[in-house]
Design a protein around this motif. Structure first.
Motif, short mmCIF file in Angstrom:
data_model
loop_
_atom_site.label_atom_id
_atom_site.label_comp_id
_atom_site.label_asym_id
_atom_site.label_seq_id
_atom_site.Cartn_x
_atom_site.Cartn_y
_atom_site.Cartn_z
N TYR A 3 -4.85 18.44 -38.35
CA TYR A 3 -4.84 17.20 -39.14
C TYR A 3 -3.46 16.97 -39.75
CZ TYR A 3 -5.71 14.28 -43.27
OH TYR A 3 -5.64 13.31 -44.25
N LEU A 4 -2.84 18.06 -40.23
CA LEU A 4 -1.52 17.95 -40.86
C LEU A 4 -0.41 17.65 -39.85
CD1 LEU A 4 -1.74 20.94 -43.37
CD2 LEU A 4 -1.43 18.53 -44.00
N THR A 9 -0.55 11.22 -39.89
CA THR A 9 -1.32 11.92 -40.92
C THR A 9 -0.93 11.50 -42.33
OG1 THR A 9 -1.98 14.09 -41.77
CG2 THR A 9 0.29 13.87 -41.04
N GLY A 11 -2.08 13.65 -44.64
CA GLY A 11 -2.16 14.95 -45.28
C GLY A 11 -0.79 15.51 -45.61
N ARG A 12 -0.75 16.26 -46.69
CA ARG A 12 0.53 16.84 -47.12
C ARG A 12 0.32 18.30 -47.50
NH1 ARG A 12 1.58 12.71 -45.06
NH2 ARG A 12 2.94 11.02 -45.82
N VAL A 13 1.41 19.05 -47.44
CA VAL A 13 1.35 20.45 -47.84
C VAL A 13 2.00 20.61 -49.21
CG1 VAL A 13 1.36 21.30 -45.47
CG2 VAL A 13 3.54 20.99 -46.66
N LEU A 28 8.16 21.96 -40.24
CA LEU A 28 7.63 20.89 -41.08
C LEU A 28 8.48 19.63 -40.93
CD1 LEU A 28 6.86 22.88 -44.37
CD2 LEU A 28 5.36 22.47 -42.39
N HIS A 31 8.71 13.51 -45.40
CA HIS A 31 8.46 12.07 -45.45
C HIS A 31 9.37 11.41 -46.49
CE1 HIS A 31 4.93 12.46 -42.86
NE2 HIS A 31 4.71 13.62 -43.52
N THR A 35 7.39 14.26 -49.68
CA THR A 35 6.31 15.18 -49.32
C THR A 35 6.51 15.70 -47.89
OG1 THR A 35 4.96 13.34 -48.56
CG2 THR A 35 4.67 14.04 -50.86
N ARG A 36 5.70 16.70 -47.57
CA ARG A 36 5.85 17.32 -46.24
C ARG A 36 4.51 17.47 -45.53
NH1 ARG A 36 10.24 22.26 -47.01
NH2 ARG A 36 12.01 20.93 -47.66
N SER A 37 4.59 17.46 -44.18
CA SER A 37 3.45 17.77 -43.30
C SER A 37 3.98 18.58 -42.11
CB SER A 37 2.76 16.49 -42.84
OG SER A 37 3.63 15.71 -42.04
#
Length: 413
Positions: A3-4, A9, A11-13, A28, A31, A35-37
């Motif tokens: 999903y990430l 996506t 979703g973020r980590v 990774l 964005h 944030t990161r995914s």
């Protein structure tokens, strides 16, 4: 994690998760909002498994077809351009089963890039699907078909050798007479040819000849029969070499009688000749044959020995009375006079134990070859006499000197 890694996506980590992912080698992406995914190009483990399987399949093909880089495990290798049997395994891979799956017209199996390269290198034709994937072309020939061709060539070669057709090496000594089946125990070049040919000549045989073997058999004078499905086997009426050997043996025995009684065509070997109408003594030999022993066996009342048509002709010409048996065979009449070396020959008298033959038959000396072994038939392969009926017309008859009231005067033997 999948999903990430999606391109769209949301979703973020978090910072701790991001640190752990980086330590795990996961790339990774950042964005605009900081944030990161997970980067979408991160390889999947499933893809790595596919790559590994692809490599394993590729190595199995390299080994099976003896391509550059093989270790020589597959001996002999599969012929290029042909599929192995479905049970074929190499390097612990069920390659035959996999390739059988890949070649089906409705297959959903596909080849990987390394496997495809190896297959092309092995001469296997691929077919391309609309989605860009590939499988094996359904028209690819099977190695089993090639095995049949190789077996057919081998069978043909054995026939060539056995009948000494053009291209033979002379291994078969003596050769089989053209147009005749060998004995069932006959072998040549390590092949049980006699057993195979007799199986092919059965009325209800399911055995068939291949095109090369058929051509060799025809060249050897063997008649074939065609079945309703277009296949071929040997005609059941094909004569056996054993039958010819019997004829040759009969000629040889007749020749010995001719010599012993100095009938027309003799060489004068027997000196003096046996008197006409008398059996020689048991120890008598001529032309290396124990004729006396044979004739006394033939004259025994309970004999199982029989004379052939040529021998019968010679015996009749020598004045020997024959007797007919219920099965149509012949032996020497038990009342035929024996040669008494001390008192001289006596006239044949009073045959009483069954129908007898005393007519004189005409024998052509040219048809009486001197043969000393059953394989001599090869020397007479093309004699027209062997294809004609030389049997005398043996009609039971009562000797002229025998009457209903006559009494035998034979001495006790």
């Amino acid at each position: 994690m999948t999903y990430l890694a999606g391109t769209d996506t949301i979703g973020r980590v978090g910072p701790q998760e991001a640190a752990a992912l980086v330590n795990a080698g996961i790339m990774l992406r950042q964005h605009n909002d900081g944030t990161r995914s997970i980067h979408p190009d991160t390889p999947r483990a499933s893809q790595m498994v596919k790559n590994t399987v692809d490599q394993i399949n590729s190595m199995a093909i390299i080994e099976a077809y003896g391509l550059p880089g093989h270790t020589g495990t597959a001996q002999p290798p599969i012929l290029h351009g042909h599929l192995p049997s479905s049970i074929y395994e190499v390097l612990k891979t069920k390659l035959g089963q996999r390739m059988a799956d890949l070649v089906r017209k409705d297959t959903k199996s596909r080849v990987g890039p390394q496997e495809a390269a190896a297959l092309v290198g092995a001469g296997i034709k691929l077919r391309q699907h609309r989605d860009g994937t590939a499988s094996i072309d359904p028209t690819t020939p099977r190695a089993s078909e090639l095995d049949k061709q190789i077996t057919d060539y081998a069978n043909a070669n054995v026939v060539i050798e056995a009948y000494q057709l053009p291209g033979h090496t002379g291994t078969a000594q003596p050769p089989i007479l053209p147009g005749h089946l060998p004995s069932q125990t006959y072998q040549v070049l390590g092949t049980k040819l006699g057993q195979r040919m007799h199986a092919l000549a059965k009325d209800d045989t399911e055995s068939r000849v291949g095109p090369q073997e058929a051509a060799a058999l025809i060249n050897a004078g063997i008649t074939l029969r065609q079945h309703s499905n277009g296949t071929w086997s040997i005609d059941p009426t094909t004569p056996k070499a054993s039958q010819l050997d019997k004829q040759i043996t009969d000629y040889a025995k007749a020749n010995v009688v001719i010599e012993a009684y100095q009938l027309p065509g003799h060489t004068g070997t027997a000196q003096p000749p046996i008197p006409r109408g008398h059996l020689p003594n048991v120890a008598y030999e001529v032309l290396g044959t124990k004729l006396g022993q044979r004739m006394h066996h033939l004259a025994a009342k309970d004999t199982d020995s029989r004379v052939g048509p040529q021998e019968a002709t010679a015996l009749i010409n020598a004045g020997i009375t024959l007797r007919a048996h219920s099965d149509g065979t012949w032996s020497i009449h038990p009342d035929v006079d024996r040669l008494n070396p001390r008192r001289g020959p006596r006239a044949a008298q009073n045959a009483t134990t069954g129908p007898a033959v005393t007519e004189t038959a005409t024998t052509d000396p040219s048809t009486q070859p001197t043969l000393d072994n059953p394989y001599a038939c090869t020397a007479w392969a093309h004699l027209p006499e062997l294809h004609q009926n030389h049997a005398p017309s043996l009609q039971p008859a009562v000797p002229a000197h025998t009457t209903a009231n006559s009494t035998s005067t034979h001495r006790k033997r």
